[in-house]
Design a protein around this motif. Structure first.
Motif, PDB file in Angstrom:
ATOM      1  N   LEU A 125       0.834  -1.211   0.000  1.00 37.35           N
ATOM      2  CA  LEU A 125       0.000   0.000   0.000  1.00 37.35           C
ATOM      3  C   LEU A 125       0.863   1.252   0.000  1.00 37.35           C
ATOM      4  CD1 LEU A 125      -2.885  -0.990   2.461  1.00 37.35           C
ATOM      5  CD2 LEU A 125      -2.846  -1.104  -0.029  1.00 37.35           C
ATOM      6  N   GLN A 126       1.994   1.194   0.710  1.00 37.73           N
ATOM      7  CA  GLN A 126       2.940   2.316   0.664  1.00 37.73           C
ATOM      8  C   GLN A 126       3.521   2.465  -0.737  1.00 37.73           C
ATOM      9  OE1 GLN A 126       3.645   4.441   3.043  1.00 37.73           O
ATOM     10  NE2 GLN A 126       2.853   3.478   4.900  1.00 37.73           N
ATOM     11  N   GLU A 127       3.813   1.330  -1.378  1.00 37.64           N
ATOM     12  CA  GLU A 127       4.364   1.352  -2.732  1.00 37.64           C
ATOM     13  C   GLU A 127       3.357   1.951  -3.718  1.00 37.64           C
ATOM     14  OE1 GLU A 127       6.612  -1.819  -5.755  1.00 37.64           O
ATOM     15  OE2 GLU A 127       5.684  -2.517  -3.893  1.00 37.64           O
ATOM     16  N   ILE A 128       2.095   1.566  -3.587  1.00 34.50           N
ATOM     17  CA  ILE A 128       1.046   2.130  -4.439  1.00 34.50           C
ATOM     18  C   ILE A 128       0.938   3.632  -4.210  1.00 34.50           C
ATOM     19  CG2 ILE A 128      -1.445   2.171  -4.857  1.00 34.50           C
ATOM     20  CD1 ILE A 128      -1.443  -0.863  -4.221  1.00 34.50           C
ATOM     21  N   GLY A 129       0.996   4.043  -2.948  1.00 34.76           N
ATOM     22  CA  GLY A 129       0.950   5.462  -2.637  1.00 34.76           C
ATOM     23  C   GLY A 129       2.124   6.220  -3.222  1.00 34.76           C
ATOM     24  N   ALA A 130       3.305   5.589  -3.246  1.00 32.80           N
ATOM     25  CA  ALA A 130       4.489   6.238  -3.810  1.00 32.80           C
ATOM     26  C   ALA A 130       4.315   6.486  -5.307  1.00 32.80           C
ATOM     27  CB  ALA A 130       5.727   5.384  -3.555  1.00 32.80           C
ATOM     28  N   VAL A 131       3.702   5.521  -6.011  1.00 29.14           N
ATOM     29  CA  VAL A 131       3.442   5.712  -7.436  1.00 29.14           C
ATOM     30  C   VAL A 131       2.458   6.852  -7.646  1.00 29.14           C
ATOM     31  CG1 VAL A 131       2.433   4.656  -9.505  1.00 29.14           C
ATOM     32  CG2 VAL A 131       3.985   3.339  -8.061  1.00 29.14           C
ATOM     33  N   GLU A 132       1.423   6.904  -6.818  1.00 29.14           N
ATOM     34  CA  GLU A 132       0.441   7.986  -6.928  1.00 29.14           C
ATOM     35  C   GLU A 132       1.092   9.353  -6.746  1.00 29.14           C
ATOM     36  OE1 GLU A 132      -2.800   8.043  -7.573  1.00 29.14           O
ATOM     37  OE2 GLU A 132      -3.047   5.888  -7.848  1.00 29.14           O
ATOM     38  N   ASP A 133       2.172   9.389  -5.968  1.00 30.48           N
ATOM     39  CA  ASP A 133       2.871  10.647  -5.718  1.00 30.48           C
ATOM     40  C   ASP A 133       3.991  10.915  -6.714  1.00 30.48           C
ATOM     41  OD1 ASP A 133       1.282  11.167  -3.541  1.00 30.48           O
ATOM     42  OD2 ASP A 133       2.705  10.394  -2.064  1.00 30.48           O
ATOM     43  N   THR A 134       4.161  10.021  -7.703  1.00 37.03           N
ATOM     44  CA  THR A 134       5.252  10.147  -8.676  1.00 37.03           C
ATOM     45  C   THR A 134       4.651  10.202 -10.070  1.00 37.03           C
ATOM     46  OG1 THR A 134       6.575   8.752  -7.184  1.00 37.03           O
ATOM     47  CG2 THR A 134       7.489   9.193  -9.374  1.00 37.03           C
ATOM     48  N   PRO A 135       4.346  11.385 -10.571  1.00 36.68           N
ATOM     49  CA  PRO A 135       3.602  11.478 -11.827  1.00 36.68           C
ATOM     50  C   PRO A 135       4.300  10.870 -13.028  1.00 36.68           C
ATOM     51  CG  PRO A 135       4.384  13.639 -11.116  1.00 36.68           C
ATOM     52  CD  PRO A 135       4.589  12.706  -9.974  1.00 36.68           C
ATOM     53  N   ASP A 136       5.651  10.880 -13.052  1.00 41.13           N
ATOM     54  CA  ASP A 136       6.338  10.297 -14.196  1.00 41.13           C
ATOM     55  C   ASP A 136       6.282   8.780 -14.194  1.00 41.13           C
ATOM     56  OD1 ASP A 136       7.922  10.653 -11.931  1.00 41.13           O
ATOM     57  OD2 ASP A 136       9.792  10.630 -13.043  1.00 41.13           O
ATOM     58  N   ASP A 137       5.899   8.159 -13.079  1.00 35.54           N
ATOM     59  CA  ASP A 137       5.583   6.728 -13.041  1.00 35.54           C
ATOM     60  C   ASP A 137       4.096   6.499 -13.302  1.00 35.54           C
ATOM     61  OD1 ASP A 137       8.178   5.936 -12.496  1.00 35.54           O
ATOM     62  OD2 ASP A 137       7.877   5.848 -10.326  1.00 35.54           O
ATOM     63  N   LEU A 138       3.269   7.251 -12.610  1.00 38.71           N
ATOM     64  CA  LEU A 138       1.821   7.066 -12.696  1.00 38.71           C
ATOM     65  C   LEU A 138       1.312   7.268 -14.116  1.00 38.71           C
ATOM     66  CD1 LEU A 138      -0.870   6.561 -11.247  1.00 38.71           C
ATOM     67  CD2 LEU A 138      -0.950   9.015 -10.732  1.00 38.71           C
ATOM     68  N   PRO A 156      -2.669  -1.746 -13.676  1.00 39.96           N
ATOM     69  CA  PRO A 156      -1.360  -1.556 -13.041  1.00 39.96           C
ATOM     70  C   PRO A 156      -0.892  -2.812 -12.333  1.00 39.96           C
ATOM     71  CG  PRO A 156      -3.077  -0.402 -11.821  1.00 39.96           C
ATOM     72  CD  PRO A 156      -3.700  -0.869 -13.092  1.00 39.96           C
ATOM     73  N   ILE A 157       0.384  -3.096 -12.426  1.00 39.70           N
ATOM     74  CA  ILE A 157       0.960  -4.325 -11.869  1.00 39.70           C
ATOM     75  C   ILE A 157       0.770  -4.398 -10.359  1.00 39.70           C
ATOM     76  CG2 ILE A 157       3.151  -5.508 -11.449  1.00 39.70           C
ATOM     77  CD1 ILE A 157       4.013  -4.510 -14.265  1.00 39.70           C
ATOM     78  N   LEU A 158       0.851  -3.272  -9.672  1.00 40.65           N
ATOM     79  CA  LEU A 158       0.777  -3.281  -8.208  1.00 40.65           C
ATOM     80  C   LEU A 158      -0.613  -3.600  -7.676  1.00 40.65           C
ATOM     81  CD1 LEU A 158       2.937  -0.163  -7.246  1.00 40.65           C
ATOM     82  CD2 LEU A 158       3.666  -2.525  -7.650  1.00 40.65           C
ATOM     83  N   GLY A 159      -1.638  -3.468  -8.508  1.00 38.16           N
ATOM     84  CA  GLY A 159      -3.004  -3.614  -8.028  1.00 38.16           C
ATOM     85  C   GLY A 159      -3.512  -2.306  -7.457  1.00 38.16           C
ATOM     86  N   THR A 160      -4.666  -2.362  -6.837  1.00 41.59           N
ATOM     87  CA  THR A 160      -5.228  -1.185  -6.180  1.00 41.59           C
ATOM     88  C   THR A 160      -5.197  -1.388  -4.675  1.00 41.59           C
ATOM     89  OG1 THR A 160      -7.490  -2.052  -6.158  1.00 41.59           O
ATOM     90  CG2 THR A 160      -6.785  -0.847  -8.135  1.00 41.59           C
ATOM     91  N   ALA A 161      -5.230  -0.286  -3.942  1.00 42.84           N
ATOM     92  CA  ALA A 161      -5.179  -0.379  -2.483  1.00 42.84           C
ATOM     93  C   ALA A 161      -6.355  -1.190  -1.950  1.00 42.84           C
ATOM     94  CB  ALA A 161      -5.178   1.024  -1.883  1.00 42.84           C
ATOM     95  N   ALA A 162      -7.550  -0.964  -2.494  1.00 38.83           N
ATOM     96  CA  ALA A 162      -8.737  -1.672  -2.011  1.00 38.83           C
ATOM     97  C   ALA A 162      -8.635  -3.169  -2.270  1.00 38.83           C
ATOM     98  CB  ALA A 162      -9.986  -1.099  -2.678  1.00 38.83           C
ATOM     99  N   GLN A 163      -8.136  -3.541  -3.458  1.00 39.68           N
ATOM    100  CA  GLN A 163      -8.047  -4.958  -3.804  1.00 39.68           C
ATOM    101  C   GLN A 163      -6.969  -5.664  -2.997  1.00 39.68           C
ATOM    102  OE1 GLN A 163     -10.095  -6.554  -6.450  1.00 39.68           O
ATOM    103  NE2 GLN A 163      -9.422  -8.218  -5.142  1.00 39.68           N
ATOM    104  N   VAL A 164      -5.795  -5.050  -2.888  1.00 43.10           N
ATOM    105  CA  VAL A 164      -4.692  -5.666  -2.150  1.00 43.10           C
ATOM    106  C   VAL A 164      -5.072  -5.892  -0.691  1.00 43.10           C
ATOM    107  CG1 VAL A 164      -2.342  -5.281  -1.285  1.00 43.10           C
ATOM    108  CG2 VAL A 164      -2.893  -4.814  -3.683  1.00 43.10           C
ATOM    109  N   ALA A 165      -5.795  -4.952  -0.110  1.00 45.06           N
ATOM    110  CA  ALA A 165      -6.178  -5.070   1.303  1.00 45.06           C
ATOM    111  C   ALA A 165      -7.067  -6.286   1.560  1.00 45.06           C
ATOM    112  CB  ALA A 165      -6.889  -3.802   1.752  1.00 45.06           C
ATOM    113  N   LYS A 166      -7.759  -6.785   0.532  1.00 47.56           N
ATOM    114  CA  LYS A 166      -8.686  -7.908   0.704  1.00 47.56           C
ATOM    115  C   LYS A 166      -8.014  -9.280   0.648  1.00 47.56           C
ATOM    116  CE  LYS A 166     -12.544  -5.512  -1.586  1.00 47.56           C
ATOM    117  NZ  LYS A 166     -13.440  -5.555  -2.778  1.00 47.56           N
ATOM    118  N   PHE A 167      -6.830  -9.369   0.079  1.00 44.15           N
ATOM    119  CA  PHE A 167      -6.230 -10.675  -0.186  1.00 44.15           C
ATOM    120  C   PHE A 167      -5.885 -11.421   1.098  1.00 44.15           C
ATOM    121  CE2 PHE A 167      -4.627  -8.769  -4.356  1.00 44.15           C
ATOM    122  CZ  PHE A 167      -5.661  -9.345  -5.085  1.00 44.15           C
TER     123      PHE A 167
END
Length: 421
Positions: A125-138, A156-167
């Motif tokens: 979830l931190q990794e997903i947040g980092a991408v959201e904060d990095t426009p040249d990646d996002l 996106p390869i990382l998935g979404t925060a909501a989906q990852v939290a359910k696994f």
């Protein structure tokens, strides 16, 4: 080349390349399963599984895995892509069996401890947040989503925060059982290695892999194109403009690679010279061509100031469109030379070479020789390369942009501009 290949009775393949005068070895496990193989309810599982592989097995704790490989001076890592997941190590030659044992342990004996799972989901979830904060990646994530709307290859390869939290553990186990099968896996090794030793160790260590295949989820990709923009308060607009490229098995794949290199692969390329050097419209600009098993993507990325977006768009598009008509022999020679240097550089790195031979075996059921690839590049003539570029530019445009995006051209306006050249 000293490439050797063995297919074990289970279907697992072992490919090695002994590199003279080296004293270290790079080896890894490449699995033919990535984010595009996930169902909608599994989005992000490939990446989560990669993370969880290092979090403890029946024989080793997470700390023991790290300490054992590093006590031997080695390092261990992994990566998830759209079509593959890789687990790899770099060690001294005599420690190759140890590296294979650890890799096999994490892939066949992981416990997926519930506490470790919750902790690692937090890391992702931190990794997903980092991408959201990095426009040249996002911007590349939303570019894929725009090019392949509603398709696994576009997620996106990382998935979404909501989906990852359910696994949970059951989801990871089911995905592992469905995709981590012996005939979908290649063991690749390069450097100071002996093929027979790697083969024997692989047969011993990976005997627990399943050979029973469950129907995989890989629908053919359909490039559609589209327009996705995220308006944000940023100093720069991050823009990706793309078109349909070619899969890596296509006869014109290398022609498309040369075209991409010529128009935006280096400081002497048309995009860099015209957009950055002559006009100062962008700090960063480059072209790319990505090939997948059944489709490809061609385009360019630029980061530019709010006031420069309107001027950059027609200038960059004119560079592409004119290149498809006027690309010169000298530009092609330069692009070919860049590609050959990149190819030959991989032969000097055991890590790059192990990945190269493993991925080629998965893609083509054989390893391509250096001479074969160079001959294919050298055989391309100017007309083929121009035609490959023109064909890509004639496809439906894809637009992805983040920041001050109001003046980024629409797909229709892009197509209109290219037709007018």
């Amino acid at each position: 080349m000293s490439v050797e290949i063995t297919t074990l009775a289970s279907g697992l393949r072992v490919v090695t390349d002994r590199m003279a005068h080296l004293e270290t070895a790079s080896l890894g496990v490449w699995v033919g399963a990535g984010s595009r193989h996930e169902g909608a309810h599994e989005h992000g599982l490939s990446h989560l599984l990669e993370h969880m592989a290092f979090k403890g097995t029946r024989r080793r704790s997470a700390r023991a895995i790290a300490e054992e490989i590093e006590s031997a001076g080695g390092d261990l890592n992994a990566a998830t892509s759209t079509e593959h997941t890789a687990y790899y190590a770099h060690v001294l030659a005599e420690d190759a069996p140890l590296a294979l044992d650890i890799l096999a342990d994490i892939l066949t004996e992981s416990t997926f401890d519930a506490t470790e799972l919750e902790r690692e989901k937090g890391v992702i979830l931190q990794e997903i947040g980092a991408v959201e904060d990095t426009p040249d990646d996002l911007v590349f994530d939303i570019f894929n989503a725009s090019a392949f709307p509603g398709q696994p290859i576009g997620r996106p390869i990382l998935g979404t925060a909501a989906q990852v939290a359910k696994f949970g553990r059951d989801a990871i186990g089911a995905y592992l059982d469905a995709h981590y099968l012996s005939d979908a896996i290649v063991i690749g090794a390069a450097g100071a290695i002996e093929h027979d030793r790697i083969r024997d160790e692989a047969e011993k260590c990976f005997g627990g892999l399943s050979v029973d295949r469950i129907e995989a989820n890989q629908a053919p990709a359909r490039y559609l194109g589209g327009d996705i923009r995220l308006k944000r308060r940023l100093e720069q607009a991050h823009v990706v403009i793309g078109f349909e490229g070619l899969p890596y098995g296509h006869d014109d794949f290398y022609a498309m690679q040369v075209f991409a290199n010529a128009v935006g692969g280096g400081m002497a390329s048309r995009l860099f010279q015209e957009v950055r050097e002559a006009r100062g419209l962008a700090y960063s600009i480059h072209a790319f061509h990505w090939g997948y098993s059944d489709v490809g993507l061609f385009g360019f990325y630029a980061a530019t100031g709010r006031k420069d977006v309107a001027e950059l768009m027609p200038v960059a598009l004119d560079c592409l469109g004119e290149a498809a008509q006027t690309l010169s022999e000298s530009e092609v020679r330069r692009a070919k030379a860049q590609m050959k240097v990149s190819l030959l550089a991989a032969l000097e790195s055991p890590a790059a070479r192990a990945e190269q031979i493993a991925r080629q075996l998965m893609a083509f059921d054989r390893v391509l020789t250096r001479e074969e690839i160079i001959a294919r590049i050298d055989s391309l003539d100017l007309a083929q390369i121009r035609a490959a570029g023109a064909r890509a530019l004639g496809s439906a445009p894809t637009v992805a942009a983040i920041g001050p995006v109001a003046k980024v051209f629409s797909p229709d306006r892009i197509a209109e501009r290219l037709r007018a050249i």
